[in-house]
Design a protein around this motif. Structure first.
Motif, PDB file in Angstrom:
ATOM      1  N   LEU A 117      26.940   8.284  24.413  1.00  0.00           N
ATOM      2  CA  LEU A 117      26.961   8.612  25.841  1.00  0.00           C
ATOM      3  C   LEU A 117      26.724   7.220  26.704  1.00  0.00           C
ATOM      4  CD1 LEU A 117      24.272  11.439  25.460  1.00  0.00           C
ATOM      5  CD2 LEU A 117      26.760  11.736  25.876  1.00  0.00           C
ATOM      6  N   THR A 118      27.069   7.255  27.708  1.00  0.00           N
ATOM      7  CA  THR A 118      26.829   6.167  28.550  1.00  0.00           C
ATOM      8  C   THR A 118      26.237   6.421  29.809  1.00  0.00           C
ATOM      9  OG1 THR A 118      28.227   4.712  30.227  1.00  0.00           O
ATOM     10  CG2 THR A 118      29.261   6.567  29.495  1.00  0.00           C
ATOM     11  N   ALA A 119      25.374   5.604  30.257  1.00  0.00           N
ATOM     12  CA  ALA A 119      24.405   5.849  31.342  1.00  0.00           C
ATOM     13  C   ALA A 119      25.108   5.694  32.830  1.00  0.00           C
ATOM     14  CB  ALA A 119      23.185   4.845  31.435  1.00  0.00           C
ATOM     15  N   LEU A 120      26.571   5.548  32.576  1.00  0.00           N
ATOM     16  CA  LEU A 120      27.344   5.688  34.025  1.00  0.00           C
ATOM     17  C   LEU A 120      27.466   7.455  34.012  1.00  0.00           C
ATOM     18  CD1 LEU A 120      30.280   3.408  33.321  1.00  0.00           C
ATOM     19  CD2 LEU A 120      28.527   2.921  34.790  1.00  0.00           C
ATOM     20  N   ASP A 121      27.168   8.228  33.104  1.00  0.00           N
ATOM     21  CA  ASP A 121      27.248   9.589  33.094  1.00  0.00           C
ATOM     22  C   ASP A 121      25.737  10.079  33.549  1.00  0.00           C
ATOM     23  OD1 ASP A 121      29.367  11.777  32.820  1.00  0.00           O
ATOM     24  OD2 ASP A 121      27.708  12.372  31.543  1.00  0.00           O
ATOM     25  N   PRO A 122      25.690  11.345  34.176  1.00  0.00           N
ATOM     26  CA  PRO A 122      24.474  11.562  34.606  1.00  0.00           C
ATOM     27  C   PRO A 122      23.483  12.088  33.521  1.00  0.00           C
ATOM     28  CG  PRO A 122      25.933  13.131  35.438  1.00  0.00           C
ATOM     29  CD  PRO A 122      26.703  12.091  34.902  1.00  0.00           C
ATOM     30  N   THR A 123      24.234  12.587  32.360  1.00  0.00           N
ATOM     31  CA  THR A 123      23.357  13.003  31.252  1.00  0.00           C
ATOM     32  C   THR A 123      22.490  12.119  30.577  1.00  0.00           C
ATOM     33  OG1 THR A 123      24.874  15.017  30.789  1.00  0.00           O
ATOM     34  CG2 THR A 123      23.443  14.457  29.065  1.00  0.00           C
ATOM     35  N   ALA A 124      23.117  10.981  30.292  1.00  0.00           N
ATOM     36  CA  ALA A 124      22.254   9.816  29.557  1.00  0.00           C
ATOM     37  C   ALA A 124      21.095   9.298  30.558  1.00  0.00           C
ATOM     38  CB  ALA A 124      23.299   8.732  28.900  1.00  0.00           C
ATOM     39  N   LYS A 125      21.607   9.270  31.910  1.00  0.00           N
ATOM     40  CA  LYS A 125      20.768   8.438  32.916  1.00  0.00           C
ATOM     41  C   LYS A 125      19.637   9.514  32.957  1.00  0.00           C
ATOM     42  CE  LYS A 125      22.914   8.207  36.639  1.00  0.00           C
ATOM     43  NZ  LYS A 125      23.648   7.843  37.970  1.00  0.00           N
ATOM     44  N   ASN A 126      19.711  10.874  33.095  1.00  0.00           N
ATOM     45  CA  ASN A 126      18.511  11.975  33.203  1.00  0.00           C
ATOM     46  C   ASN A 126      17.653  11.653  32.169  1.00  0.00           C
ATOM     47  OD1 ASN A 126      19.796  12.926  35.291  1.00  0.00           O
ATOM     48  ND2 ASN A 126      20.692  14.670  34.555  1.00  0.00           N
ATOM     49  N   ALA A 127      18.351  11.682  30.944  1.00  0.00           N
ATOM     50  CA  ALA A 127      17.367  11.594  29.645  1.00  0.00           C
ATOM     51  C   ALA A 127      16.597  10.450  29.412  1.00  0.00           C
ATOM     52  CB  ALA A 127      18.436  11.538  28.254  1.00  0.00           C
ATOM     53  N   LEU A 128      16.898   9.320  30.086  1.00  0.00           N
ATOM     54  CA  LEU A 128      16.320   8.125  29.965  1.00  0.00           C
ATOM     55  C   LEU A 128      15.229   8.144  30.935  1.00  0.00           C
ATOM     56  CD1 LEU A 128      19.100   5.374  29.923  1.00  0.00           C
ATOM     57  CD2 LEU A 128      17.696   5.948  27.915  1.00  0.00           C
ATOM     58  N   LYS A 129      15.153   9.023  32.046  1.00  0.00           N
ATOM     59  CA  LYS A 129      14.109   9.298  32.729  1.00  0.00           C
ATOM     60  C   LYS A 129      13.037  10.552  32.267  1.00  0.00           C
ATOM     61  CE  LYS A 129      16.008   7.684  37.011  1.00  0.00           C
ATOM     62  NZ  LYS A 129      16.489   8.202  38.450  1.00  0.00           N
ATOM     63  N   ASP A 130      13.736  11.351  31.474  1.00  0.00           N
ATOM     64  CA  ASP A 130      13.005  12.615  31.099  1.00  0.00           C
ATOM     65  C   ASP A 130      13.928  13.179  30.069  1.00  0.00           C
ATOM     66  OD1 ASP A 130      12.018  15.164  30.659  1.00  0.00           O
ATOM     67  OD2 ASP A 130      11.688  15.648  32.773  1.00  0.00           O
ATOM     68  N   GLY A 131      13.417  12.778  28.590  1.00  0.00           N
ATOM     69  CA  GLY A 131      14.087  13.420  27.550  1.00  0.00           C
ATOM     70  C   GLY A 131      14.173  14.747  27.383  1.00  0.00           C
ATOM     71  N   ARG A 132      13.418  15.657  27.900  1.00  0.00           N
ATOM     72  CA  ARG A 132      13.688  17.166  27.837  1.00  0.00           C
ATOM     73  C   ARG A 132      15.188  17.342  27.825  1.00  0.00           C
ATOM     74  NH1 ARG A 132       9.492  19.724  31.835  1.00  0.00           N
ATOM     75  NH2 ARG A 132      10.302  18.192  33.155  1.00  0.00           N
ATOM     76  N   ALA A 133      15.616  18.075  26.832  1.00  0.00           N
ATOM     77  CA  ALA A 133      17.075  18.390  26.516  1.00  0.00           C
ATOM     78  C   ALA A 133      17.205  19.600  25.889  1.00  0.00           C
ATOM     79  CB  ALA A 133      17.918  17.332  26.221  1.00  0.00           C
ATOM     80  N   SER A 134      18.389  20.227  25.881  1.00  0.00           N
ATOM     81  CA  SER A 134      18.870  21.170  24.806  1.00  0.00           C
ATOM     82  C   SER A 134      20.202  21.013  24.622  1.00  0.00           C
ATOM     83  CB  SER A 134      18.460  22.783  25.404  1.00  0.00           C
ATOM     84  OG  SER A 134      19.293  22.887  26.456  1.00  0.00           O
ATOM     85  N   LEU A 135      20.918  21.647  23.288  1.00  0.00           N
ATOM     86  CA  LEU A 135      22.360  21.221  23.072  1.00  0.00           C
ATOM     87  C   LEU A 135      22.746  23.000  22.665  1.00  0.00           C
ATOM     88  CD1 LEU A 135      25.070  20.027  22.374  1.00  0.00           C
ATOM     89  CD2 LEU A 135      24.224  19.972  20.147  1.00  0.00           C
ATOM     90  N   THR A 136      23.650  23.457  23.490  1.00  0.00           N
ATOM     91  CA  THR A 136      24.157  24.762  23.364  1.00  0.00           C
ATOM     92  C   THR A 136      25.607  24.925  22.523  1.00  0.00           C
ATOM     93  OG1 THR A 136      22.926  25.333  25.068  1.00  0.00           O
ATOM     94  CG2 THR A 136      24.216  27.022  24.580  1.00  0.00           C
ATOM     95  N   VAL A 137      25.855  25.601  21.846  1.00  0.00           N
ATOM     96  CA  VAL A 137      27.185  25.719  21.110  1.00  0.00           C
ATOM     97  C   VAL A 137      27.246  27.264  20.893  1.00  0.00           C
ATOM     98  CG1 VAL A 137      27.399  23.680  20.072  1.00  0.00           C
ATOM     99  CG2 VAL A 137      26.405  25.242  18.617  1.00  0.00           C
ATOM    100  N   SER A 138      28.542  27.746  20.910  1.00  0.00           N
ATOM    101  CA  SER A 138      28.862  29.104  20.687  1.00  0.00           C
ATOM    102  C   SER A 138      29.829  28.986  19.438  1.00  0.00           C
ATOM    103  CB  SER A 138      29.796  29.835  22.096  1.00  0.00           C
ATOM    104  OG  SER A 138      30.173  30.750  21.807  1.00  0.00           O
ATOM    105  N   GLU A 139      29.946  30.437  18.779  1.00  0.00           N
ATOM    106  CA  GLU A 139      30.900  30.571  17.635  1.00  0.00           C
ATOM    107  C   GLU A 139      32.396  31.033  18.178  1.00  0.00           C
ATOM    108  OE1 GLU A 139      29.890  34.229  15.322  1.00  0.00           O
ATOM    109  OE2 GLU A 139      31.859  34.276  14.555  1.00  0.00           O
ATOM    110  N   TYR A 140      32.275  31.279  19.721  1.00  0.00           N
ATOM    111  CA  TYR A 140      33.466  31.894  20.168  1.00  0.00           C
ATOM    112  C   TYR A 140      34.531  30.835  20.143  1.00  0.00           C
ATOM    113  CZ  TYR A 140      36.451  34.767  23.022  1.00  0.00           C
ATOM    114  OH  TYR A 140      37.435  35.634  23.628  1.00  0.00           O
ATOM    115  N   PRO A 141      34.704  29.579  20.417  1.00  0.00           N
ATOM    116  CA  PRO A 141      35.705  28.763  20.387  1.00  0.00           C
ATOM    117  C   PRO A 141      36.209  28.423  19.016  1.00  0.00           C
ATOM    118  CG  PRO A 141      33.749  27.410  21.100  1.00  0.00           C
ATOM    119  CD  PRO A 141      33.164  29.021  21.047  1.00  0.00           C
ATOM    120  N   LEU A 142      35.243  28.843  17.985  1.00  0.00           N
ATOM    121  CA  LEU A 142      35.786  28.569  16.612  1.00  0.00           C
ATOM    122  C   LEU A 142      36.756  29.375  15.911  1.00  0.00           C
ATOM    123  CD1 LEU A 142      32.434  28.006  14.948  1.00  0.00           C
ATOM    124  CD2 LEU A 142      34.147  26.173  15.675  1.00  0.00           C
ATOM    125  N   GLY A 143      36.932  30.547  17.067  1.00  0.00           N
ATOM    126  CA  GLY A 143      37.981  31.571  16.487  1.00  0.00           C
ATOM    127  C   GLY A 143      37.716  32.494  15.754  1.00  0.00           C
TER     128      GLY A 143
END
Lengths: 205, 205
Positions: free
Chosen positions: B86-112
């Protein structure tokens, strides 16, 4: 089979395979990336599912993403507002009833039109709509619209158990984050997104 | 071409087309839904992208989802910890550097592998890993692992512009939300997820 027939067969086979994996037919083709409003509306119209984020009351205020189905209308007749069919048995609806802040994120990648481009590459479009997740008032015209929009795109929902008390929700859009090319997010207001033909200064069509 | 050769050709073509659209080959098939740890690890290993959620400092603390590529290791050698570039030019990394709380969500659907099942149907598996999004220490062994994991799965990353100052991040998992069947989320601890063979009491294999 003669060698020439075998060769012809092989060519048919390779061409057939390539055509079947290289892209799927879309009722409306991808808009010009310079047209931010049309691209955002296309992403919402073409995707049938996304990740809906809420603030988790159970996990110390953590941002909690959840896979959900959604619809903004019948095919080619969407209005841009994403509707959902959620139950408070699930944390997303439960969170939203305590704190409405939410976002919906969709990607171009599962539509199959990014080709071999990486899902994080800025030319593989991505969209995040941020706002408030709210219950659609029961027995209103909007509830009828939400029901039709969702059940047309997700016919399975008609059979989901009544005991789970599913309700129609919508995202009231306050901010739009769209990346569909190099150079950072595209400026796009909810007004431009909801009325792309008349109010979008980015329009190139 | 003789009629019999043409017929053979047609059969090849139809079989080839069906195989190419009906499902993609997976190096490891979907685990038994009763095996929560294996199912969660499979979802992380098979998906190449997901939605990474952070708390938006610019949008009044709203939960902000963003499409990202990730990897937990080389194919069939993943360790379950998702790494990001990630780059801090993008909001996600920028947010995480201020507040580390995060989640990652994935689905089976795109696997087909969900077939005609709706993406919100509980038998079409979905996973949310919640925790803290942190920078991987530069020049550490873990940074080498993250680099190899990501660049193997996402070779395009090797060519991304150095001026954007991409960094390796990881999600330190604190909570796991997995739905892969009827009956609500599966109980699954980070320890069971990270060491599925030895510590998972749900194991059916």
């Amino acid at each position: 089979m003669k060698p020439v027939s075998f060769l012809l067969c092989l060519i048919f086979l390779v061409v057939g395979f390539r055509e079947s994996v290289q892209g799927r037919p879309l009722s409306v083709s991808k808009p010009d990336p310079r047209n931010a409003a049309a691209t955002a509306r296309w992403l919402v119209a073409q995707n049938s599912w996304g990740v809906l984020n809420t603030i988790s009351s159970e996990l110390g205020g953590a941002p909690f993403g959840n896979v959900v189905s959604f619809s903004d209308g019948s095919p080619n007749e969407g209005r841009g507002i994403p509707y959902f069919y959620l139950t408070a048995l699930d944390p997303t609806a439960k969170n939203a009833l305590k704190d409405g802040r939410a976002s919906l994120t969709v990607s171009e990648y599962p539509l199959g039109t990014c080709g071999k481009i990486d899902p994080e590459n800025p030319t593989c479009a991505k969209l995040t709509l941020t706002g408030k997740l709210k219950i659609v008032e029961e027995k209103s015209d909007e509830a009828q619209y939400a029901k039709s929009a969702l059940f047309t795109k997700h016919p399975e929902m008609k059979t989901w158990p009544k005991s789970h008390k599913f309700q129609f929700f919508k995202l009231e859009i306050e901010n739009i984050f769209l990346i569909d090319w190099f150079g950072g997010p595209k400026p796009l207001t909810p007004e431009q997104y909801l009325h792309p033909k008349t109010n979008n200064p980015d329009s190139v069509q």
